[in-house]
Design an enzyme around this catalytic site. Structure first.
Site, short mmCIF file in Angstrom:
data_model
loop_
_atom_site.label_atom_id
_atom_site.label_comp_id
_atom_site.label_asym_id
_atom_site.label_seq_id
_atom_site.Cartn_x
_atom_site.Cartn_y
_atom_site.Cartn_z
N SER A 60 39.86 47.50 49.54
CA SER A 60 39.03 47.69 50.43
C SER A 60 37.96 48.09 50.57
O SER A 60 37.03 47.77 51.06
CB SER A 60 39.93 49.26 50.84
N ASP B 284 41.20 37.50 50.05
CA ASP B 284 42.74 37.00 50.63
C ASP B 284 42.59 35.39 50.74
O ASP B 284 43.44 34.94 50.87
CB ASP B 284 42.69 37.69 51.84
N ILE C 281 39.20 36.54 40.58
CA ILE C 281 41.06 36.97 40.63
C ILE C 281 42.06 35.98 40.29
O ILE C 281 42.90 35.77 39.66
CB ILE C 281 41.19 38.07 41.78
N ASN D 289 45.74 41.24 55.29
CA ASN D 289 45.36 42.22 55.99
C ASN D 289 47.20 41.98 56.49
O ASN D 289 48.39 41.24 55.56
CB ASN D 289 44.76 41.39 57.31
N TYR E 273 36.64 45.55 54.61
CA TYR E 273 37.27 47.13 55.13
C TYR E 273 36.11 48.88 54.84
O TYR E 273 35.76 49.17 55.17
CB TYR E 273 38.67 47.03 54.86
P1 ADP Z 1 39.29 44.05 51.77
O1 ADP Z 1 39.72 43.73 53.10
O2 ADP Z 1 40.25 45.13 51.74
O3 ADP Z 1 38.17 44.98 51.59
P2 ADP Z 1 37.88 42.04 50.81
O4 ADP Z 1 38.01 40.56 50.30
O5 ADP Z 1 36.82 41.82 51.96
O6 ADP Z 1 39.55 42.97 50.92
O7 ADP Z 1 37.31 42.55 49.83
C1 ADP Z 1 37.91 43.29 47.99
C2 ADP Z 1 37.13 43.18 47.10
O8 ADP Z 1 37.31 41.78 46.86
C3 ADP Z 1 35.66 43.37 47.39
O9 ADP Z 1 35.23 43.96 46.44
C4 ADP Z 1 35.19 41.23 47.26
O10 ADP Z 1 33.54 41.46 46.85
C5 ADP Z 1 35.98 41.48 45.80
N1 ADP Z 1 36.30 39.76 45.92
C6 ADP Z 1 36.26 39.31 47.22
N2 ADP Z 1 36.63 37.71 46.03
C7 ADP Z 1 36.76 37.84 45.19
C8 ADP Z 1 36.89 36.73 44.51
N3 ADP Z 1 37.92 34.96 44.41
N4 ADP Z 1 37.82 37.84 43.23
C9 ADP Z 1 38.23 39.00 43.11
N5 ADP Z 1 37.61 39.85 43.68
C10 ADP Z 1 37.05 38.92 44.72
#
Ligand code: ADP
Length: 345
Positions: free
Chosen positions: A116, A33, A10, A23, A120
């Site tokens: 999430s 994040d 992203i 968070n 999460y």
């Molecule tokens: P949450 O705590 O809301 O679950 P996470 O960051 O652990 O947030 O994960 C949310 C989603 O983002 C997951 O499906 C993860 O695979 C995805 N994700 C992690 N890094 C990236 C990134 N750099 N770009 C897009 N999606 C990502």
């Protein structure tokens, strides 16, 4: 404007706003994040520190610093606790709030991660469905290009049943094609080749011999000039599309939104009787119009394409049409799972 499901990081997406699954401290963490904070640089952390945290479902807007977007919208998603604790409503409100704040700040494009669905623990297939449903209902009254960014393929966990149904459907169709092909190879120059070709043809199209009255060239007298033949030109793709929209009692907007096609592209098609769409766009309209397999093939032919059993994309489309499942997002999930191009823009 449409939803685009893309597999990417992203932090690389160029659009007005990207959404951070943060968070509640808003001071950075792991997952998406952490990636956003690393790519944006220290300025983002300093601005977040001034916000003093955030509640679940609440959205906060900051600048994007070194990221290619203009803004970051920070949202805290719900933790999965088995599904009976209001998780769904909270997750829906994350998407609503982020979209509302983006619209208030005149964003024309926004990119979401699957909120999430990482640490999460929200089941990815359900998280994706909520994202698609919530964004779709928002787009009925708003013009915004919305990306759903999935990081890894496992995010597209279409239900196992659907996946195995499609897999066996593809296998069956492949077996048919290969069986016929192998027979044709047995005698490369002999009669069986001709027989095999006829069988392959008859699988998708009726041959002229069998369907003489319907064959487009059969009704033209032998002596007809080229000009005469050209004058008998058939209804074009865009003419058929507009006719079908009327027949189905749909508005243009209902049709192109359901097809996940951009309004500008639709205007081009509307304004040009001989517009040649891409195959994925043509199929997206056939799906939006809920055409039968026969009508879909007819519409595709007008755009210069066919549906064959020689590639997975076509078989998957056929599978959904035969099963009367015209949900373009479910089709796209399946196409994505099988590494095929997606429908719409
Ligand atoms: P949450 O705590 O809301 O679950 P996470 O960051 O652990 O947030 O994960 C949310 C989603 O983002 C997951 O499906 C993860 O695979 C995805 N994700 C992690 N890094 C990236 C990134 N750099 N770009 C897009 N999606 C990502």
């Amino acid at each position: 404007m449409p939803i685009k499901i893309v597999r990417n990081d992203i932090t690389k997406i160029e659009c007005d706003a990207i959404v951070n699954a943060a968070n509640s401290s808003l001071l950075g963490g792991g997952g998406v994040d952490g990636a956003i904070h690393r790519a944006a640089g220290k300025g983002l952390l300093l601005e977040c520190m001034k916000l003093g945290g955030c509640k679940v479902g609440q959205a906060n807007l900051t600048k994007a610093y070194k990221l290619p977007s203009r803004f970051v919208i920070h949202i805290v998603g719900p933790k999965w606790k088995g599904g009976q604790n209001g998780e769904r409503e909270l997750l829906e409100s994350c998407y609503h709030e982020s979209l509302r704040i983006a619209a208030d700040n005149n964003c024309e494009s926004i990119a979401f991660p699957l909120i999430s669905s990482g640490v999460y623990g929200y089941p990815k297939d359900q998280a994706l469905k909520i994202a698609v449903d919530t964004i779709t209902s928002f787009l009925i009254d708003h013009d915004m290009l919305v990306y759903i960014v999935v990081f890894d393929k496992s995010a597209f966990q279409i239900s196992e049943k659907l996946f195995s149904d499609i897999t066996s459907y593809i296998d069956d169709k492949y077996v048919d094609t290969h069986f016929i092909f192998n027979r044709s190879r047995r005698d490369e120059y002999g009669e069986s080749t001709v027989l095999a070709e006829t069988q392959i043809l008859s699988d998708d199209f009726e041959t002229c011999e069998l369907q003489a009255p319907q064959c487009p060239t059969m009704g033209v007298p032998k002596a007809a000039s080229l000009a005469d033949m050209v004058n008998q030109i058939d209804e074009s793709f865009s003419q058929m599309l507009l006719r079908k929209i009327d027949e189905k009692g749909m508005t243009d907007a209902e049709c192109y939104k359901k097809a996940n096609v951009d309004r500008k592209l639709f205007s081009k098609i509307r304004g040009d009787a001989y517009y040649r769409p891409s195959k994925t766009t043509a199929i997206a309209f056939a799906i939006a119009l809920e055409l039968s397999l026969e009508d879909t093939k007819d519409m595709l032919m007008k755009a210069g394409f066919a549906l064959s059993h020689s590639n997975k994309f076509d078989i998957i489309i056929e599978y959904f049409i035969i099963n009367e499942n015209y949900n373009i997002f479910e089709i796209n999930e399946a196409l994505f799972a099988f590494d095929q191009s997606l429908l719409g823009v």
